[in-house]
Design a protein around this motif. Sequence first.
Motif, PDB file in Angstrom:
ATOM      1  N   GLY A  61      52.391  21.009  30.320  1.00 43.88           N
ATOM      2  CA  GLY A  61      51.740  21.730  30.911  1.00 43.88           C
ATOM      3  C   GLY A  61      51.806  22.872  31.371  1.00 43.88           C
ATOM      4  O   GLY A  61      50.517  23.913  31.004  1.00 43.88           O
ATOM      5  N   LEU A  62      52.841  23.555  31.496  1.00 44.55           N
ATOM      6  CA  LEU A  62      52.883  24.800  31.671  1.00 44.55           C
ATOM      7  C   LEU A  62      52.539  25.773  30.716  1.00 44.55           C
ATOM      8  O   LEU A  62      51.766  26.732  30.514  1.00 44.55           O
ATOM      9  N   LEU A  63      53.160  25.412  29.517  1.00 43.96           N
ATOM     10  CA  LEU A  63      52.891  26.017  28.283  1.00 43.96           C
ATOM     11  C   LEU A  63      51.386  26.168  27.900  1.00 43.96           C
ATOM     12  O   LEU A  63      50.692  27.184  27.490  1.00 43.96           O
ATOM     13  N   ALA A  64      50.686  25.071  28.183  1.00 43.56           N
ATOM     14  CA  ALA A  64      49.073  24.691  27.876  1.00 43.56           C
ATOM     15  C   ALA A  64      48.509  25.993  28.966  1.00 43.56           C
ATOM     16  O   ALA A  64      47.529  26.800  28.544  1.00 43.56           O
ATOM     17  N   LEU A  65      48.924  25.964  30.190  1.00 41.92           N
ATOM     18  CA  LEU A  65      48.330  27.073  31.137  1.00 41.92           C
ATOM     19  C   LEU A  65      48.661  28.275  30.671  1.00 41.92           C
ATOM     20  O   LEU A  65      47.538  29.221  30.862  1.00 41.92           O
ATOM     21  N   LEU A  66      49.823  28.703  30.463  1.00 44.84           N
ATOM     22  CA  LEU A  66      49.719  29.886  29.794  1.00 44.84           C
ATOM     23  C   LEU A  66      49.251  30.439  28.543  1.00 44.84           C
ATOM     24  O   LEU A  66      48.691  31.690  28.590  1.00 44.84           O
ATOM     25  N   GLU A  67      49.083  29.429  27.456  1.00 47.65           N
ATOM     26  CA  GLU A  67      48.422  29.838  26.492  1.00 47.65           C
ATOM     27  C   GLU A  67      46.910  30.225  26.620  1.00 47.65           C
ATOM     28  O   GLU A  67      46.049  30.973  26.232  1.00 47.65           O
ATOM     29  N   LEU A  68      46.308  29.214  27.618  1.00 46.52           N
ATOM     30  CA  LEU A  68      44.920  29.239  27.898  1.00 46.52           C
ATOM     31  C   LEU A  68      44.705  30.570  28.728  1.00 46.52           C
ATOM     32  O   LEU A  68      43.457  31.013  28.446  1.00 46.52           O
ATOM     33  N   THR A  69      45.680  31.061  29.374  1.00 44.24           N
ATOM     34  CA  THR A  69      45.239  32.323  30.280  1.00 44.24           C
ATOM     35  C   THR A  69      45.356  33.366  29.529  1.00 44.24           C
ATOM     36  O   THR A  69      44.456  34.110  29.813  1.00 44.24           O
ATOM     37  N   ALA A  70      46.244  33.306  28.713  1.00 41.31           N
ATOM     38  CA  ALA A  70      46.531  34.391  27.711  1.00 41.31           C
ATOM     39  C   ALA A  70      45.543  34.740  26.893  1.00 41.31           C
ATOM     40  O   ALA A  70      45.177  35.846  26.492  1.00 41.31           O
ATOM     41  N   ALA A  71      44.768  33.586  26.541  1.00 40.33           N
ATOM     42  CA  ALA A  71      43.629  33.668  25.453  1.00 40.33           C
ATOM     43  C   ALA A  71      42.577  34.752  26.004  1.00 40.33           C
ATOM     44  O   ALA A  71      41.881  35.125  25.199  1.00 40.33           O
ATOM     45  N   ARG A  72      42.461  34.846  27.188  1.00 44.38           N
ATOM     46  CA  ARG A  72      41.382  35.750  27.708  1.00 44.38           C
ATOM     47  C   ARG A  72      41.798  37.178  28.049  1.00 44.38           C
ATOM     48  O   ARG A  72      40.966  38.123  28.510  1.00 44.38           O
ATOM     49  N   PHE A  73      43.072  37.435  27.751  1.00 42.76           N
ATOM     50  CA  PHE A  73      43.502  38.854  27.991  1.00 42.76           C
ATOM     51  C   PHE A  73      42.738  39.875  27.096  1.00 42.76           C
ATOM     52  O   PHE A  73      42.310  40.866  27.909  1.00 42.76           O
ATOM     53  N   PRO A  74      42.361  39.668  26.020  1.00 47.63           N
ATOM     54  CA  PRO A  74      41.515  40.598  25.236  1.00 47.63           C
ATOM     55  C   PRO A  74      40.241  41.082  25.954  1.00 47.63           C
ATOM     56  O   PRO A  74      39.663  42.308  25.937  1.00 47.63           O
ATOM     57  N   ALA A  75      39.783  40.339  26.582  1.00 47.49           N
ATOM     58  CA  ALA A  75      38.286  40.555  27.222  1.00 47.49           C
ATOM     59  C   ALA A  75      38.510  40.926  28.782  1.00 47.49           C
ATOM     60  O   ALA A  75      37.324  40.993  29.613  1.00 47.49           O
ATOM     61  N   ARG A  76      39.721  40.911  29.456  1.00 45.90           N
ATOM     62  CA  ARG A  76      39.764  40.862  30.804  1.00 45.90           C
ATOM     63  C   ARG A  76      39.796  42.498  31.351  1.00 45.90           C
ATOM     64  O   ARG A  76      39.737  42.605  32.462  1.00 45.90           O
ATOM     65  N   THR A  77      39.926  43.383  30.326  1.00 43.49           N
ATOM     66  CA  THR A  77      40.105  44.768  30.832  1.00 43.49           C
ATOM     67  C   THR A  77      38.988  45.657  29.910  1.00 43.49           C
ATOM     68  O   THR A  77      38.806  45.488  29.066  1.00 43.49           O
ATOM     69  N   ARG A  78      38.484  46.724  30.742  1.00 39.86           N
ATOM     70  CA  ARG A  78      37.694  47.846  29.697  1.00 39.86           C
ATOM     71  C   ARG A  78      38.557  48.806  29.254  1.00 39.86           C
ATOM     72  O   ARG A  78      39.830  48.678  29.460  1.00 39.86           O
ATOM     73  N   PRO A  79      38.145  49.678  28.374  1.00 45.29           N
ATOM     74  CA  PRO A  79      38.811  50.645  27.857  1.00 45.29           C
ATOM     75  C   PRO A  79      39.501  51.398  28.838  1.00 45.29           C
ATOM     76  O   PRO A  79      40.551  52.022  28.347  1.00 45.29           O
ATOM     77  N   ASP A  80      39.096  51.684  29.900  1.00 42.55           N
ATOM     78  CA  ASP A  80      39.585  52.669  30.943  1.00 42.55           C
ATOM     79  C   ASP A  80      40.827  51.671  31.845  1.00 42.55           C
ATOM     80  O   ASP A  80      41.267  52.203  32.687  1.00 42.55           O
ATOM     81  N   GLY A  81      40.928  50.576  31.332  1.00 46.34           N
ATOM     82  CA  GLY A  81      41.860  49.751  32.011  1.00 46.34           C
ATOM     83  C   GLY A  81      41.264  49.003  33.582  1.00 46.34           C
ATOM     84  O   GLY A  81      42.067  47.841  33.725  1.00 46.34           O
ATOM     85  N   ARG A  82      40.043  49.266  33.710  1.00 46.69           N
ATOM     86  CA  ARG A  82      39.591  48.374  34.814  1.00 46.69           C
ATOM     87  C   ARG A  82      39.047  46.926  34.612  1.00 46.69           C
ATOM     88  O   ARG A  82      38.883  46.544  33.396  1.00 46.69           O
ATOM     89  N   PRO A  83      39.196  46.026  35.546  1.00 47.76           N
ATOM     90  CA  PRO A  83      38.973  44.920  35.089  1.00 47.76           C
ATOM     91  C   PRO A  83      37.569  44.332  34.846  1.00 47.76           C
ATOM     92  O   PRO A  83      36.662  44.788  35.447  1.00 47.76           O
ATOM     93  N   VAL A  84      37.482  43.318  34.118  1.00 48.95           N
ATOM     94  CA  VAL A  84      36.324  42.850  33.519  1.00 48.95           C
ATOM     95  C   VAL A  84      36.217  41.275  34.231  1.00 48.95           C
ATOM     96  O   VAL A  84      37.176  40.738  33.903  1.00 48.95           O
ATOM     97  N   LEU A  85      35.376  41.020  35.274  1.00 49.24           N
ATOM     98  CA  LEU A  85      35.320  39.742  35.866  1.00 49.24           C
ATOM     99  C   LEU A  85      34.791  38.530  34.860  1.00 49.24           C
ATOM    100  O   LEU A  85      34.398  38.942  33.860  1.00 49.24           O
ATOM    101  N   LEU A  86      35.267  37.417  35.200  1.00 44.41           N
ATOM    102  CA  LEU A  86      35.078  36.334  34.177  1.00 44.41           C
ATOM    103  C   LEU A  86      33.610  36.162  33.842  1.00 44.41           C
ATOM    104  O   LEU A  86      33.106  35.980  32.765  1.00 44.41           O
TER     105      LEU A  86
END
Length: 428
Positions: A249-274
Amino acid sequence: MGEAVGDAAVVGRASRDAVAAVWRIESARIVGALARYTGDFALAEDLAQEALAEALVTWPRDGVPRNPAAWLLTVGRRRAIDGFRRRAARDDRYALLAHEIWEDARSGQSGEILWDPDQIDDDILALMFISCHPALSREARIALTLRVVAGLASDEIARACLVPTATVQARITRAKKALAEASATFEVPPAGERAQRLGSVLNVIYVIFTEGSSATSGASLIRLDMASEALRLARMLARLMPGSAEAHGLLALLELTAARFPARTRPDGRPVLLDQQDRRRWDQGAIRRGRSALAHAQTLGRGLGPYGVQAAIAQCHAVASSIDETDWQRIVELYETLARLAPSPIVELNRAVAVSMARGPAAALPMVEALATDAGLARSHLLPSVRGELLARLGRDGEARAELSRAIELCGNEQERGGLEDKLAALG
């Protein structure tokens, strides 16, 4: 002459890179094997570090050995024998170690892996359990796990934890002393203790990943080095404990959360909301791995535990084509389940956010305001941030500005603070 010096420098760098690569991959096995041979966890970690130091001197001069991991283990074991000899501790353990090394040398197998392949998994699992021993503080557990299981050096751990290197070294030293005082044995705990101790291991990995995925301070929203180490540890633990639903379950949570990393920040590092993320940038491979781990967890035991339920929530986001197509009612139900399994103010705050998406901000605002008296959340930017968002959606801009200003004051992460400032500016 200049070319020779240049070639030597290149060889030296390549050798050092080889030492670092072998250590990162094999350090847990090496320390685990040495701990099993010597019966002393702290000594084993020191011996492994001594072998690493010797490799940094020897390999650039003599070349990388055919079997680098075996070389490191052999050096560590020889250092152990030297120590026993210096202390005149010619007991059965010394005799056994000396005999094994003599047999290795006589048979010409010193370049082969010197540990029993059937013991490798138990060694690493024992390392995880002893690094997360109940006698240690949470900070010590994190430092020791990153050191002996993940193979990070003290300065790497310091960068990951945003503390001075001396602080990390002191934590590790105190942790070793605490383990010695607690007479902690290097072994996988008996079945009766395993469930309780496993929870500590899972929590340490989760805390490391959480800090990596949403850094509480510093200049970066996501610290990939820390999150990646936690993900690697979670994969290792799931492999070592195939029958543990919560490990998967923990592994699933971490994989699914990390999957969104590429879209979570702008080029300047600012967060991009869901709701603004480009879901085409989500890592589909990580989503498939996460869903597979969650499906496996659901086949084990009598239902999902807290990490599995969080993974199920993450899966709801992962399979939705947009924010509007997300099954928010299902997420609300999962948060209600999570609140029963692992009640906390953060769970209630997240449940309120889900309710706001499923039923509107007016339904969620009383839930958020009920959390205002919680002492922990009073020091966090999360509560005023969520409250400000709900008030803005309700058209109560003045109150929303006050809450967002409060959130900005409390936020320790530069990029997340910048995102809150953008929200405040958008209110005029």
